[in-house]
Write a protein that holds these residues in place. Structure first.
Motif, PDB file in Angstrom:
ATOM      1  N   THR A  52       0.842  -1.189   0.000  1.00 42.55           N
ATOM      2  CA  THR A  52       0.000   0.000   0.000  1.00 42.55           C
ATOM      3  C   THR A  52       0.875   1.235   0.000  1.00 42.55           C
ATOM      4  O   THR A  52       1.933   1.255   0.610  1.00 42.55           O
ATOM      5  N   GLN A  53       0.442   2.262  -0.695  1.00 36.41           N
ATOM      6  CA  GLN A  53       1.209   3.495  -0.773  1.00 36.41           C
ATOM      7  C   GLN A  53       0.566   4.557   0.098  1.00 36.41           C
ATOM      8  O   GLN A  53      -0.658   4.617   0.223  1.00 36.41           O
ATOM      9  N   LEU A  54       1.408   5.394   0.678  1.00 38.18           N
ATOM     10  CA  LEU A  54       0.913   6.495   1.472  1.00 38.18           C
ATOM     11  C   LEU A  54       0.460   7.618   0.552  1.00 38.18           C
ATOM     12  O   LEU A  54       1.140   7.936  -0.423  1.00 38.18           O
ATOM     13  N   LEU A  55      -0.674   8.210   0.832  1.00 40.31           N
ATOM     14  CA  LEU A  55      -1.187   9.309   0.022  1.00 40.31           C
ATOM     15  C   LEU A  55      -0.870  10.627   0.709  1.00 40.31           C
ATOM     16  O   LEU A  55      -1.038  10.764   1.918  1.00 40.31           O
ATOM     17  N   ASP A  56      -0.415  11.594  -0.064  1.00 39.02           N
ATOM     18  CA  ASP A  56      -0.109  12.910   0.468  1.00 39.02           C
ATOM     19  C   ASP A  56      -1.151  13.877  -0.068  1.00 39.02           C
ATOM     20  O   ASP A  56      -1.076  14.301  -1.210  1.00 39.02           O
ATOM     21  N   ARG A  57      -2.125  14.189   0.746  1.00 40.27           N
ATOM     22  CA  ARG A  57      -3.210  15.075   0.317  1.00 40.27           C
ATOM     23  C   ARG A  57      -2.943  16.487   0.826  1.00 40.27           C
ATOM     24  O   ARG A  57      -3.393  16.865   1.900  1.00 40.27           O
ATOM     25  N   GLY A  58      -2.193  17.242   0.068  1.00 35.87           N
ATOM     26  CA  GLY A  58      -1.914  18.621   0.444  1.00 35.87           C
ATOM     27  C   GLY A  58      -0.955  18.742   1.608  1.00 35.87           C
ATOM     28  O   GLY A  58      -0.961  19.746   2.308  1.00 35.87           O
ATOM     29  N   GLY A  59      -0.124  17.730   1.783  1.00 28.07           N
ATOM     30  CA  GLY A  59       0.816  17.730   2.893  1.00 28.07           C
ATOM     31  C   GLY A  59       2.161  18.313   2.506  1.00 28.07           C
ATOM     32  O   GLY A  59       2.274  19.151   1.606  1.00 28.07           O
ATOM     33  N   ARG A  60       3.195  17.900   3.181  1.00 25.29           N
ATOM     34  CA  ARG A  60       4.539  18.444   2.990  1.00 25.29           C
ATOM     35  C   ARG A  60       5.053  18.296   1.570  1.00 25.29           C
ATOM     36  O   ARG A  60       5.618  19.224   1.013  1.00 25.29           O
ATOM     37  N   VAL A  61       4.867  17.094   1.005  1.00 23.74           N
ATOM     38  CA  VAL A  61       5.387  16.857  -0.347  1.00 23.74           C
ATOM     39  C   VAL A  61       4.688  17.763  -1.352  1.00 23.74           C
ATOM     40  O   VAL A  61       5.338  18.400  -2.190  1.00 23.74           O
ATOM     41  N   SER A  62       3.382  17.869  -1.267  1.00 23.42           N
ATOM     42  CA  SER A  62       2.633  18.714  -2.195  1.00 23.42           C
ATOM     43  C   SER A  62       3.029  20.178  -2.061  1.00 23.42           C
ATOM     44  O   SER A  62       3.203  20.879  -3.056  1.00 23.42           O
ATOM     45  N   ARG A  63       3.179  20.656  -0.832  1.00 25.01           N
ATOM     46  CA  ARG A  63       3.578  22.059  -0.616  1.00 25.01           C
ATOM     47  C   ARG A  63       4.980  22.316  -1.154  1.00 25.01           C
ATOM     48  O   ARG A  63       5.234  23.347  -1.774  1.00 25.01           O
ATOM     49  N   PHE A  64       5.891  21.371  -0.951  1.00 26.19           N
ATOM     50  CA  PHE A  64       7.252  21.519  -1.456  1.00 26.19           C
ATOM     51  C   PHE A  64       7.256  21.581  -2.982  1.00 26.19           C
ATOM     52  O   PHE A  64       7.913  22.440  -3.579  1.00 26.19           O
ATOM     53  N   GLN A  65       6.522  20.646  -3.611  1.00 29.70           N
ATOM     54  CA  GLN A  65       6.487  20.623  -5.072  1.00 29.70           C
ATOM     55  C   GLN A  65       5.862  21.898  -5.633  1.00 29.70           C
ATOM     56  O   GLN A  65       6.308  22.418  -6.641  1.00 29.70           O
ATOM     57  N   LYS A  66       4.834  22.412  -4.985  1.00 32.23           N
ATOM     58  CA  LYS A  66       4.172  23.642  -5.440  1.00 32.23           C
ATOM     59  C   LYS A  66       5.110  24.841  -5.291  1.00 32.23           C
ATOM     60  O   LYS A  66       5.220  25.691  -6.172  1.00 32.23           O
ATOM     61  N   LYS A  67       5.820  24.897  -4.155  1.00 36.23           N
ATOM     62  CA  LYS A  67       6.711  26.026  -3.860  1.00 36.23           C
ATOM     63  C   LYS A  67       7.885  26.083  -4.842  1.00 36.23           C
ATOM     64  O   LYS A  67       8.273  27.153  -5.292  1.00 36.23           O
ATOM     65  N   PHE A  68       8.453  24.916  -5.181  1.00 38.76           N
ATOM     66  CA  PHE A  68       9.647  24.907  -6.008  1.00 38.76           C
ATOM     67  C   PHE A  68       9.369  24.435  -7.431  1.00 38.76           C
ATOM     68  O   PHE A  68      10.281  24.033  -8.147  1.00 38.76           O
ATOM     69  N   ALA A  69       8.117  24.472  -7.875  1.00 39.57           N
ATOM     70  CA  ALA A  69       7.789  24.095  -9.250  1.00 39.57           C
ATOM     71  C   ALA A  69       8.483  25.045 -10.222  1.00 39.57           C
ATOM     72  O   ALA A  69       8.441  26.263 -10.072  1.00 39.57           O
TER      73      ALA A  69
END
Length: 74
Positions: A52-69
Motif C-alpha cells: 500500500t502506498q501512502l497518500l499525500d493530500r496537500g501535505g509536505r510533499v505537495s507544498r514543497f512541489q508547489k513552492k519549487f515548481a
C-alpha cells in the motif's frame, strides 16, 4: 555448563492478528501463557513489502512541489 544461570525456557501459544495460532518455545511469560500479537509478519508493511502506498493530500510533499515548481527549468 553452569547450572541455574539460564532463563526458564518453556512453551507458549502465539495468536496472530488473523486468529491463527501456533506453539513455540520462549523465555517470555510463564508456561502455558498466550501471546496476542497486535502486529505480525502477515500484515505489517515491513514484512509484506509495503504494497500500500501512502497518500499525500496537500501535505509536505505537495507544498514543497508547489513552492519549487519550475525552479530548475531552463
Amino acid at each position: 555448563m553452569k547450572s541455574n544461570i539460564h532463563p526458564n525456557y518453556h512453551f507458549v501459544k502465539v495468536v496472530m492478528t488473523d486468529g491463527t495460532e501456533y506453539t513455540t518455545r520462549t523465555t517470555w511469560g510463564k508456561e502455558g501463557d498466550v501471546l496476542q500479537l497486535d502486529i505480525d509478519p502477515k500484515v505489517h508493511p515491513a514484512w509484506t513489502g509495503g504494497s500500500t502506498q501512502l497518500l499525500d493530500r496537500g501535505g509536505r510533499v505537495s507544498r514543497f512541489q508547489k513552492k519549487f515548481a519550475g525552479f530548475l527549468k531552463a
